[in-house]
Design an enzyme around this catalytic site. Structure first.
Site, mmCIF file in Angstrom:
data_model
loop_
_atom_site.group_PDB
_atom_site.id
_atom_site.type_symbol
_atom_site.label_atom_id
_atom_site.label_comp_id
_atom_site.label_asym_id
_atom_site.label_seq_id
_atom_site.Cartn_x
_atom_site.Cartn_y
_atom_site.Cartn_z
ATOM 1 N N CYS A 178 0.632 -1.196 0.247
ATOM 2 C CA CYS A 178 -0.536 0.418 0.169
ATOM 3 C C CYS A 178 0.820 1.549 0.320
ATOM 4 C CB CYS A 178 -0.530 -0.038 1.220
ATOM 5 S SG CYS A 178 -2.038 1.240 1.064
ATOM 6 N N GLU A 351 -16.003 19.781 21.373
ATOM 7 C CA GLU A 351 -16.757 18.809 20.839
ATOM 8 C C GLU A 351 -17.100 17.283 21.450
ATOM 9 O OE1 GLU A 351 -15.062 17.216 17.847
ATOM 10 O OE2 GLU A 351 -15.501 15.147 19.104
ATOM 11 N N CYS A 427 -14.014 19.952 5.201
ATOM 12 C CA CYS A 427 -13.748 18.354 4.216
ATOM 13 C C CYS A 427 -15.066 18.342 3.721
ATOM 14 C CB CYS A 427 -13.843 17.509 5.144
ATOM 15 S SG CYS A 427 -14.889 17.209 6.107
HETATM 16 C C1 LIG Z 1 -13.388 17.710 10.680
HETATM 17 S S1 LIG Z 1 -13.589 17.276 12.823
HETATM 18 C C2 LIG Z 1 -12.883 18.060 13.423
HETATM 19 C C3 LIG Z 1 -11.105 18.024 13.553
HETATM 20 C C4 LIG Z 1 -9.837 19.138 13.905
HETATM 21 N N1 LIG Z 1 -10.342 19.928 13.844
HETATM 22 C C5 LIG Z 1 -8.911 18.626 13.981
HETATM 23 O O1 LIG Z 1 -8.152 19.024 13.137
HETATM 24 O O2 LIG Z 1 -8.165 17.662 14.333
HETATM 25 C C6 LIG Z 1 -15.123 17.507 13.581
HETATM 26 C C7 LIG Z 1 -15.218 17.065 14.785
HETATM 27 O O3 LIG Z 1 -16.614 17.414 14.784
HETATM 28 C C8 LIG Z 1 -17.116 16.604 15.859
HETATM 29 N N2 LIG Z 1 -18.172 16.478 16.276
HETATM 30 C C9 LIG Z 1 -19.336 16.472 15.428
HETATM 31 N N3 LIG Z 1 -20.708 16.659 15.069
HETATM 32 C C10 LIG Z 1 -21.041 17.134 16.607
HETATM 33 C C11 LIG Z 1 -21.532 17.913 17.391
HETATM 34 N N4 LIG Z 1 -22.887 17.732 17.276
HETATM 35 N N5 LIG Z 1 -20.759 18.206 18.230
HETATM 36 C C12 LIG Z 1 -19.231 18.886 18.511
HETATM 37 N N6 LIG Z 1 -18.570 18.398 17.571
HETATM 38 C C13 LIG Z 1 -18.715 17.087 17.133
HETATM 39 C C14 LIG Z 1 -16.382 15.280 15.990
HETATM 40 O O4 LIG Z 1 -16.645 14.208 16.008
HETATM 41 C C15 LIG Z 1 -15.182 15.632 15.157
HETATM 42 O O5 LIG Z 1 -14.136 15.528 15.812
#
Ligand SMILES: C[S@@+](CC[C@H](N)C(=O)[O-])C[C@H]1O[C@@H](n2cnc3c(N)ncnc32)[C@H](O)[C@@H]1O
Length: 469
Positions: A178, A351, A427
């Site tokens: 991979c 979070e 994303c």
């Molecule tokens: C794209 S990741 C962000 C990661 C972080 N900013 C990083 O760069 O490592 C999105 C995050 O949103 C959290 N999440 C999803 N739904 C949520 C909610 N309703 N309330 C709070 N956090 C949430 C997920 O658990 C995840 O950790």
């Protein structure tokens, strides 16, 4: 009797593929109908078999190629086309970047319907191979046979360790090499497979829910630390200790060797005990001298080098001078919060996942960062009037929601709290575009900066700076 839909599987001949669009599919047209096609490149001329017919579009697969596009390059991986991992390997990296940039632009223009500034050119990833720090492999006793294998007379050991065939929960492609994760990822996977086969350890059958070796996770951190987690179905002490000891001796570079006994119906282990057999129960990633502790259940950005570029851009767009109160929404393990903490007055990170918030707090502690506060819970509940009263109105909000984008209550709260700047990392440009429109009564888009985190795939990340009107 149900009526068979007419012409459902019709063949369309001599179709020119026009461009790459969302979800890695390409777009073509026929009789004013849009067709989405997988496994082709813009410029290919193909015969297509229709697989799905809707009022406004068709889905189809290529059955014959009449002309190959000039944009095509030779895929470098022997598993290309079968494995679901790197679906864009058949087009050059510059072309991939072109279409990722276009995808962001099209989404923001068509869905967002907001005034847009000039876009920064997409920031490509310096590494286009071996860029991931984490891979997860699944065992199976009846690995997928490719067409060549079916045609050949050779006998194959069907005990496989690799990736799921796209869309098939029960079919695993045995991976030889991979290109996603650096050494010794391939060596460890191949050795675990060899040891399992040689010692007659049963590879887990997900349909029968029987077997022993279940799943293998390898994490290669940028500090050189290395975590291996083996999931097994039964608590067979002798077999577990045998393979653990073998890995410890064969790969002395493993700094965190762990296992999980998982007898559940699925491979998730967030609710199970992870046992550390050797080394420490965590590894570290590092950025600008800040250490991030990564445990077996922790999330960390999988392309660490490019995550650093993404965070630097995020920090730059946040325009921090040292005085700001910053809210970091969807903070995960608090990586952005801790990364920007030294350039502002205070950071509040929020979070959903409690264990990620525990990691975020530990990451502040081990780096002597004292101006962060973290909360676990659903964003729409935690981002409340009470929170804003307690900590104050943020000058800057950084938000990095999951693919679904932000909940409308969260957007309403942002409009009410009205920070001077919002840096929106996403994303999924489609949901980001939707949210930009919802924020547009009070915010204008000041900068757009796409970033490629995942070469050879269709995924694209995009940062938008919003400033208060
Ligand atoms: C794209 S990741 C962000 C990661 C972080 N900013 C990083 O760069 O490592 C999105 C995050 O949103 C959290 N999440 C999803 N739904 C949520 C909610 N309703 N309330 C709070 N956090 C949430 C997920 O658990 C995840 O950790």
């Amino acid at each position: 009797m149900r009526k068979q839909k007419k012409n459902k599987f019709e063949i369309l001949e001599n179709i020119r593929i026009e461009e790459m669009v969302a979800e890695g599919k390409c777009l073509a047209r026929h009789n004013n109908m849009v067709i989405f096609v997988a496994g082709v490149a813009p410029g290919d001329v193909v015969d297509l078999r229709v697989t799905r017919k809707k009022k406004s579009f068709l889905e189809a697969v290529p059955v014959a190629f009449r002309e190959y596009s000039e944009l095509r390059v030779e895929p470098f991986c022997e598993h290309f086309g079968v494995c679901g991992g790197c679906k864009w390997q058949h087009i050059g990296y510059d072309t991939q970047l072109h279409y990722k940039q276009k995808q962001v632009k099209d989404n923001l223009e068509r869905i967002g319907k907001v005034a847009l500034p000039e876009f920064g050119p997409i920031l490509g990833s310096a590494k286009t191979r071996y860029y991931r720090n984490k891979l997860e492999f699944t065992f199976s006793p009846n690995g997928w046979l490719t067409n060549e294998q079916i045609k050949s007379v050779e006998e194959f050991d069907r005990n496989a360790l690799g990736f799921h065939i796209p869309g098939r929960f029960d079919k695993i492609l045995d991976i030889q090499h991979c290109y996603l994760q650096p050494d010794p990822s391939n060596a460890i996977r191949l050795e675990v497979r060899r040891y399992g086969r040689e010692h007659g350890l049963e590879f887990f059958d997900v349909v029968k829910q029987a077997g022993f070796l279940r799943n293998l996770i390898i994490r290669t951190a940028n500090t050189g630390e290395l975590m291996v987690i083996l999931q097994v179905f039964r608590n067979d002490r002798e077999a577990i200790l045998g393979i653990m000891e073998h890995l410890k001796v064969t790969f002395p570079e493993i700094t965190s060797l762990q296992y999980v006994v998982n007898s559940k119906g699925n491979e998730t282990y967030h609710d199970l005990e992870v046992v550390c057999y050797h080394g420490l129960p965590y590894i570290h990633e590092e950025m600008e001298g800040i250490q991030f502790r990564v445990g077996p259940k922790s999330f960390y950005q999988t392309n660490a080098d490019q995550a650093y570029e993404l965070y630097k851009l995020t920090r730059e767009l946040a325009g921090l001078t040292g005085d700001e109160l910053v809210y970091d929404l969807y903070t995960g393990a608090g990586t952005i919060a801790n990364f920007v903490a030294r350039q502002c007055r205070e950071v509040i990170g929020i979070e959903y996942v409690p264990s990620a918030i525990e990691d975020a707090k530990i990451n502040s502690q081990i780096n002597n960062i004292t101006n962060t506060t973290f909360y676990a819970g659903d964003m729409k509940d935690i981002l409340s009037d009470e929170l804003v009263e307690r900590h104050g109105r943020p000058n800057v909000v950084i938000t990095d929601p999951p693919r679904a984008g932000m909940h409308e209550d969260v957007i309403a709260k942002l409009l009410q709290v009205h920070p001077g700047r919002i840096v929106y990392v996403s994303c999924n440009p489609a949901t980001q575009a939707r949210d930009l429109e919802l924020l547009s009564p009070k915010y204008k888009v000041a900068r757009v900066q796409p970033v490629d985190m995942f070469p050879q795939t269709h995924h694209v990340e995009n940062i938008v700076l919003l400033t208060a009107k």
